[in-house]
Design a protein around this motif. Sequence first.
Motif, PDB file in Angstrom:
ATOM      1  N   UNK A  14       0.825  -1.205   0.000  1.00 33.09           N
ATOM      2  CA  UNK A  14       0.000   0.000   0.000  1.00 33.09           C
ATOM      3  C   UNK A  14       0.863   1.260   0.000  1.00 33.09           C
ATOM      4  N   UNK A  15       1.910   1.254   0.811  1.00 28.38           N
ATOM      5  CA  UNK A  15       2.787   2.426   0.901  1.00 28.38           C
ATOM      6  C   UNK A  15       3.504   2.666  -0.425  1.00 28.38           C
ATOM      7  N   UNK A  16       4.012   1.617  -1.038  1.00 31.28           N
ATOM      8  CA  UNK A  16       4.722   1.764  -2.311  1.00 31.28           C
ATOM      9  C   UNK A  16       3.772   2.252  -3.399  1.00 31.28           C
ATOM     10  N   UNK A  17       2.579   1.699  -3.460  1.00 29.17           N
ATOM     11  CA  UNK A  17       1.602   2.121  -4.471  1.00 29.17           C
ATOM     12  C   UNK A  17       1.208   3.583  -4.292  1.00 29.17           C
ATOM     13  N   UNK A  18       0.925   3.960  -3.061  1.00 20.79           N
ATOM     14  CA  UNK A  18       0.538   5.342  -2.791  1.00 20.79           C
ATOM     15  C   UNK A  18       1.696   6.300  -3.069  1.00 20.79           C
ATOM     16  N   UNK A  19       2.897   5.909  -2.681  1.00 21.01           N
ATOM     17  CA  UNK A  19       4.073   6.751  -2.925  1.00 21.01           C
ATOM     18  C   UNK A  19       4.301   6.957  -4.419  1.00 21.01           C
ATOM     19  N   UNK A  20       4.195   5.887  -5.185  1.00 26.01           N
ATOM     20  CA  UNK A  20       4.386   5.990  -6.633  1.00 26.01           C
ATOM     21  C   UNK A  20       3.333   6.907  -7.253  1.00 26.01           C
ATOM     22  N   UNK A  21       2.092   6.760  -6.821  1.00 28.09           N
ATOM     23  CA  UNK A  21       1.023   7.595  -7.365  1.00 28.09           C
ATOM     24  C   UNK A  21       1.252   9.071  -7.042  1.00 28.09           C
ATOM     25  N   UNK A  22       1.647   9.360  -5.810  1.00 27.10           N
ATOM     26  CA  UNK A  22       1.880  10.755  -5.405  1.00 27.10           C
ATOM     27  C   UNK A  22       3.075  11.333  -6.155  1.00 27.10           C
ATOM     28  N   UNK A  23       4.144  10.563  -6.294  1.00 25.27           N
ATOM     29  CA  UNK A  23       5.334  11.064  -6.986  1.00 25.27           C
ATOM     30  C   UNK A  23       5.068  11.304  -8.470  1.00 25.27           C
ATOM     31  N   UNK A  24       4.345  10.413  -9.108  1.00 24.25           N
ATOM     32  CA  UNK A  24       4.008  10.630 -10.524  1.00 24.25           C
ATOM     33  C   UNK A  24       3.093  11.842 -10.695  1.00 24.25           C
ATOM     34  N   UNK A  25       2.159  12.007  -9.774  1.00 23.55           N
ATOM     35  CA  UNK A  25       1.287  13.181  -9.822  1.00 23.55           C
ATOM     36  C   UNK A  25       2.094  14.461  -9.627  1.00 23.55           C
ATOM     37  N   UNK A  26       3.003  14.440  -8.659  1.00 22.44           N
ATOM     38  CA  UNK A  26       3.844  15.624  -8.415  1.00 22.44           C
ATOM     39  C   UNK A  26       4.699  15.945  -9.643  1.00 22.44           C
ATOM     40  N   UNK A  27       5.217  14.915 -10.297  1.00 22.28           N
ATOM     41  CA  UNK A  27       6.021  15.137 -11.504  1.00 22.28           C
ATOM     42  C   UNK A  27       5.167  15.746 -12.614  1.00 22.28           C
ATOM     43  N   UNK A  28       3.965  15.230 -12.790  1.00 22.19           N
ATOM     44  CA  UNK A  28       3.079  15.774 -13.828  1.00 22.19           C
ATOM     45  C   UNK A  28       2.671  17.213 -13.536  1.00 22.19           C
ATOM     46  N   UNK A  29       2.377  17.509 -12.281  1.00 22.03           N
ATOM     47  CA  UNK A  29       2.014  18.887 -11.909  1.00 22.03           C
ATOM     48  C   UNK A  29       3.204  19.815 -12.124  1.00 22.03           C
ATOM     49  N   UNK A  30       4.390  19.361 -11.709  1.00 20.98           N
ATOM     50  CA  UNK A  30       5.590  20.179 -11.892  1.00 20.98           C
ATOM     51  C   UNK A  30       5.860  20.434 -13.373  1.00 20.98           C
ATOM     52  N   UNK A  31       5.674  19.422 -14.208  1.00 20.72           N
ATOM     53  CA  UNK A  31       5.889  19.591 -15.646  1.00 20.72           C
ATOM     54  C   UNK A  31       4.796  20.448 -16.287  1.00 20.72           C
ATOM     55  N   UNK A  32       3.605  20.454 -15.696  1.00 17.46           N
ATOM     56  CA  UNK A  32       2.547  21.320 -16.216  1.00 17.46           C
ATOM     57  C   UNK A  32       2.846  22.790 -15.905  1.00 17.46           C
ATOM     58  N   UNK A  33       3.538  23.020 -14.798  1.00 16.21           N
ATOM     59  CA  UNK A  33       3.887  24.388 -14.404  1.00 16.21           C
ATOM     60  C   UNK A  33       5.084  24.892 -15.198  1.00 16.21           C
ATOM     61  N   UNK A  34       6.081  24.034 -15.372  1.00 17.40           N
ATOM     62  CA  UNK A  34       7.285  24.418 -16.117  1.00 17.40           C
ATOM     63  C   UNK A  34       7.685  23.270 -17.034  1.00 17.40           C
ATOM     64  N   UNK A  35       8.664  23.507 -17.874  1.00 18.70           N
ATOM     65  CA  UNK A  35       9.086  22.493 -18.838  1.00 18.70           C
ATOM     66  C   UNK A  35      10.020  21.447 -18.259  1.00 18.70           C
ATOM     67  N   UNK A  36      10.567  21.707 -17.073  1.00 22.93           N
ATOM     68  CA  UNK A  36      11.539  20.795 -16.466  1.00 22.93           C
ATOM     69  C   UNK A  36      11.091  20.377 -15.075  1.00 22.93           C
ATOM     70  N   UNK A  37      11.535  19.210 -14.666  1.00 26.95           N
ATOM     71  CA  UNK A  37      11.282  18.734 -13.319  1.00 26.95           C
ATOM     72  C   UNK A  37      12.070  19.615 -12.357  1.00 26.95           C
TER      73      UNK A  37
END
Length: 138
Positions: free
Chosen positions: A22-45
Amino acid sequence: MSLAPEQQTRTLWEEGRMSAREVVSLSAAVLLTAALVDLAISDRLGLLYDLAFVTVCVGAALAVRPDDFFTVGTLPPLAMAGVVLLLALAQPAAIAEPQDGIVQATMSGLSGHGIALLTGYAACLAVLGVRRRFSSRS
């Protein structure tokens, strides 16, 4: 008047009851979401992802049950490598030069976010260590 053991409130160090899966799944989902949000704000991570990464590392260490400490102890470098590898495959310009290959983009991404990786990993291991020490006293 003291409370019976089953009525005592648990401390922060005793709260974690989620399984490693559960922890690994939730962590992966949050990190991928954070990466997508960051890329939506700017062109780079960038910094948003780094802050989310450190937060997820600490949160994972607090959420996991004691039997699964090893899995969460190995999570930060694997999670960072997974996100960076996915970006190297899909959008290398977000972590490296646009013409870089997959391996070069992955290495550039890992080195570019090395401080977040080191901070998140150290914080995760520190929290797990405190939880382990606290649970051995009880």
